[in-house]
Structures are given as C-alpha cells and as structure tokens.
Scaffold this motif. Structure first.
Motif, PDB file in Angstrom:
ATOM      1  N   LYS A  10       7.266   1.284  12.763  1.00 24.73           N
ATOM      2  CA  LYS A  10       7.171   1.092  14.204  1.00 24.73           C
ATOM      3  C   LYS A  10       6.380   2.272  14.776  1.00 24.73           C
ATOM      4  O   LYS A  10       6.856   3.407  14.785  1.00 24.73           O
ATOM      5  CB  LYS A  10       8.556   1.015  14.849  1.00 24.73           C
ATOM      6  CG  LYS A  10       8.480   0.816  16.367  1.00 24.73           C
ATOM      7  CD  LYS A  10       9.852   0.847  17.009  1.00 24.73           C
ATOM      8  CE  LYS A  10       9.712   0.714  18.533  1.00 24.73           C
ATOM      9  NZ  LYS A  10      11.024   0.831  19.218  1.00 24.73           N
ATOM     10  N   ASP A  11       5.154   1.997  15.202  1.00 20.77           N
ATOM     11  CA  ASP A  11       4.266   3.036  15.740  1.00 20.77           C
ATOM     12  C   ASP A  11       4.095   4.174  14.742  1.00 20.77           C
ATOM     13  O   ASP A  11       4.333   5.341  15.048  1.00 20.77           O
ATOM     14  CB  ASP A  11       4.816   3.581  17.067  1.00 20.77           C
ATOM     15  CG  ASP A  11       4.906   2.522  18.146  1.00 20.77           C
ATOM     16  OD1 ASP A  11       4.100   1.573  18.103  1.00 20.77           O
ATOM     17  OD2 ASP A  11       5.781   2.629  19.025  1.00 20.77           O
ATOM     18  N   SER A  39       5.083  -2.733  16.790  1.00 19.13           N
ATOM     19  CA  SER A  39       4.334  -1.508  17.113  1.00 19.13           C
ATOM     20  C   SER A  39       3.381  -1.730  18.277  1.00 19.13           C
ATOM     21  O   SER A  39       2.844  -2.830  18.480  1.00 19.13           O
ATOM     22  CB  SER A  39       3.538  -1.033  15.895  1.00 19.13           C
ATOM     23  OG  SER A  39       4.397  -0.700  14.822  1.00 19.13           O
ATOM     24  N   SER A  40       3.158  -0.652  19.043  1.00 15.30           N
ATOM     25  CA  SER A  40       2.225  -0.718  20.170  1.00 15.30           C
ATOM     26  C   SER A  40       1.017   0.198  19.953  1.00 15.30           C
ATOM     27  O   SER A  40       0.169   0.316  20.831  1.00 15.30           O
ATOM     28  CB  SER A  40       2.944  -0.313  21.468  1.00 15.30           C
ATOM     29  OG  SER A  40       3.500   0.986  21.351  1.00 15.30           O
ATOM     30  N   ASP A  41       0.944   0.835  18.772  1.00 14.90           N
ATOM     31  CA  ASP A  41      -0.194   1.714  18.482  1.00 14.90           C
ATOM     32  C   ASP A  41      -1.141   1.032  17.501  1.00 14.90           C
ATOM     33  O   ASP A  41      -1.219  -0.193  17.452  1.00 14.90           O
ATOM     34  CB  ASP A  41       0.302   3.064  17.946  1.00 14.90           C
ATOM     35  CG  ASP A  41       1.013   2.911  16.594  1.00 14.90           C
ATOM     36  OD1 ASP A  41       1.232   1.753  16.151  1.00 14.90           O
ATOM     37  OD2 ASP A  41       1.336   3.946  15.978  1.00 14.90           O
ATOM     38  N   TYR A  59       8.587  -8.360  18.389  1.00 13.57           N
ATOM     39  CA  TYR A  59       9.192  -7.283  19.167  1.00 13.57           C
ATOM     40  C   TYR A  59      10.029  -6.451  18.193  1.00 13.57           C
ATOM     41  O   TYR A  59      10.311  -6.874  17.062  1.00 13.57           O
ATOM     42  CB  TYR A  59      10.078  -7.814  20.299  1.00 13.57           C
ATOM     43  CG  TYR A  59      11.154  -8.769  19.840  1.00 13.57           C
ATOM     44  CD1 TYR A  59      12.417  -8.305  19.448  1.00 13.57           C
ATOM     45  CD2 TYR A  59      10.916 -10.138  19.779  1.00 13.57           C
ATOM     46  CE1 TYR A  59      13.396  -9.172  19.013  1.00 13.57           C
ATOM     47  CE2 TYR A  59      11.895 -11.019  19.342  1.00 13.57           C
ATOM     48  CZ  TYR A  59      13.129 -10.534  18.967  1.00 13.57           C
ATOM     49  OH  TYR A  59      14.099 -11.401  18.529  1.00 13.57           O
ATOM     50  N   SER A  60      10.421  -5.267  18.622  1.00 15.27           N
ATOM     51  CA  SER A  60      11.169  -4.370  17.747  1.00 15.27           C
ATOM     52  C   SER A  60      12.583  -4.887  17.512  1.00 15.27           C
ATOM     53  O   SER A  60      13.351  -5.076  18.456  1.00 15.27           O
ATOM     54  CB  SER A  60      11.214  -2.966  18.361  1.00 15.27           C
ATOM     55  OG  SER A  60      11.948  -2.094  17.529  1.00 15.27           O
TER      56      SER A  60
END
Length: 288
Positions: A10-11, A39-41, A59-60
């Motif tokens: 995650k990221d 993840s958003s990166d 989603y996480s």
C-alpha cells in the motif's frame, strides 16, 4: 523448489523500486505477486516496469486481506511472504525456502535483537508476545509477528478463514499451524530501515496489543489462559474469606468473597466453553 513471492503493498513505490529488481535478478523463475492494496502513489507503475503479477484491490482492505488475495492468486506449491518496504533482504528468501525443504510446513524469518524498524514500545510488545506464545505451545517462538515467512500453500489455504484482514495475520497463522500439529521453524534474519512512510499508528497498535494477547490464547488453548485467571480470582475470594473471618471471629462468606469466587468459577466455565469451540474450529482443517 517451486515457489511464489507475495508482497502486500500500500503506497510502497519506494520500497518496490528497490526490492523488485533484486528479486527478479536473484529468483528469475519465481512467481512474484504484488498485491496492490488500494495504493494512491506509483506502486502500479513500478510493478508494470518490472513485469510482475499484480492483484489490485479497489480500496484498502488491510495487510491480512492482501496476503489472502496473494495466496489465492499463487499457482505454485510454496509461498514466501515478505514486506514491500525494503526491510527484508531478498537473499534471505532462499534461506527460508531451504528450511522448508528440511520438512517444515511454516518457516518464519525471526528478527534478531531490536530491529531498526521497532520503537522500544513495539520491541517490548513483540518480546511479550513471543514469551506468551512460547508458554502456550511449550516451544520457543523466536518471532511471532514477523511478516517474512515461507509456507506450504495448501496448508496455508486451509487456514485462510481464520486470518484477519488487518495486521495480525502472522500471529494468527503461526498459532494455527502450531495448533494443527504442523512443523514450524525459525530462521534468524536482519532487517533494514523501511523505505517510505510507515502505516503504523500508536493508538491502533496499542489496541492491537491487547487483542493479540487474547487471540494467542483463543487460537491455541483458551483454557491455558483462562484457568490461571480463574484460579487467581477464586484464590483472592478464599483469601478474603480467611482474612475476614480471622478479624471478625465468625465463619461467614462476605459479599466480596462470594463475588470473587463466583467470578473465578464463571471465568473457568468460559474457558472450558472456549476450549471446546477451538477444538471444533480445527476439526475440519485439511489440505485443499
């Protein structure tokens, strides 16, 4: 040995940028699976650059959920789980796999000393977990919470329903393997400073500390935890009865004596019930 390397992420673009090239170079025939936990990166971009299998969560869902997704997606006989943040040395993968070849069903990378990632509070908590779990199973457990581990895939899948979606999957899986009578081994490893931002919070970890303590007991032998507690409470009640009668010169149960003894009895009965439920929980565990 035919194995898959599963990295929940995650990221973790910084860690993956370092870890994936090393894994690809050292284990070109291994199946490498990155589970992107919302993840958003640039985690997905890094994975595409290194041509690895990617399982994405919209989603996480948590570290444990990512582990379960990776285990389901794997196609090999053995699984290696490791962190994607650069803490774990890829060279240690072959050491864990070699231990599996000796006949172990689960091999855990045991962090030696106070590793660089841990604060004093976390290090102390981990030591407490290790001692409590060792007492529960009557065997030394070097590292109960390490996320770096290798395991027989079929046996691991048979316990998937027990694993939480959060961060305590290592504790759950280790105790489950011990409870089922499988062979669990430990290999000493060193860990490096993680790359990127940690997902650990003091408040959440504090709550998790107490939850893991109860989970250790309920996953292996609840009565081994409940009985000493029940004995202690009943003992306090009897001690209160003796002291009260010595001071008053009469033979009678005080309200406090009665309450403590009844509390001990109730705790014992709860432990007995929990023991039976635990036995049922493992009754149908088998290889898939």
């Amino acid at each position: 040995m035919d194995f898959s390397i599963i990295l929940p992420a995650k990221d973790e673009e910084q860690g993956l940028a370092v870890t994936l090239p090393s894994l690809k170079k050292k284990y070109p025939r291994a199946e490498i699976i990155v589970v992107d936990d919302g993840s958003s990166d640039g985690t997905l971009v890094i994975c595409e650059q290194h041509d690895v299998v990617v399982v994405s969560h919209p989603y996480s869902k948590g570290n444990g959920a990512a582990i379960k997704s990776g285990a389901r997606a794997a196609t090999t006989e053995y699984l290696v789980f490791m962190d994607a943040d650069g803490q774990h040395d890829p060279r240690d993968v072959e050491r864990l796999v070699a231990k599996l070849e000796e006949g172990y069903d689960l091999v855990v990378g045991a962090r030696s000393g106070r590793h660089s990632q841990a604060s004093f509070a976390r290090w102390s908590a981990n030591n407490f977990y290790n001692k409590l779990a060792s007492w529960m199973v009557n065997r030394r457990i070097d590292d109960l919470t390490s996320g770096f581990r290798a395991v027989d895939r079929k046996k691991f899948l048979s316990f998937l329903y027990l694993l939480p979606n959060g961060f305590s999957y290592p504790t759950t899986s280790t105790m489950a393997f011990f409870r089922a009578g499988y062979s669990v081994g430990f290999v000493p490893i060193d860990v490096a400073q993680r790359l990127g931002k940690s997902h650990v919070s003091l408040l959440r970890d504090g709550v998790r500390f107490f939850l893991i303590i109860f989970k250790i007991g309920t996953l292996y032998s609840p009565l081994k935890v409940y009985f000493p507690t029940a004995f202690f409470m009943a003992g306090l009640g009897i001690a209160n009865y003796v002291v009260a009668n010595l001071s008053a010169g009469t033979l009678r149960f005080t309200n406090m004596s009665t309450l403590l003894i009844l509390t001990g009895m109730i705790i014992f009965l709860i432990g007995l019930l929990s023991e039976q439920i635990t036995n049922l929980q493992y009754k149908d565990s088998k290889d898939e």
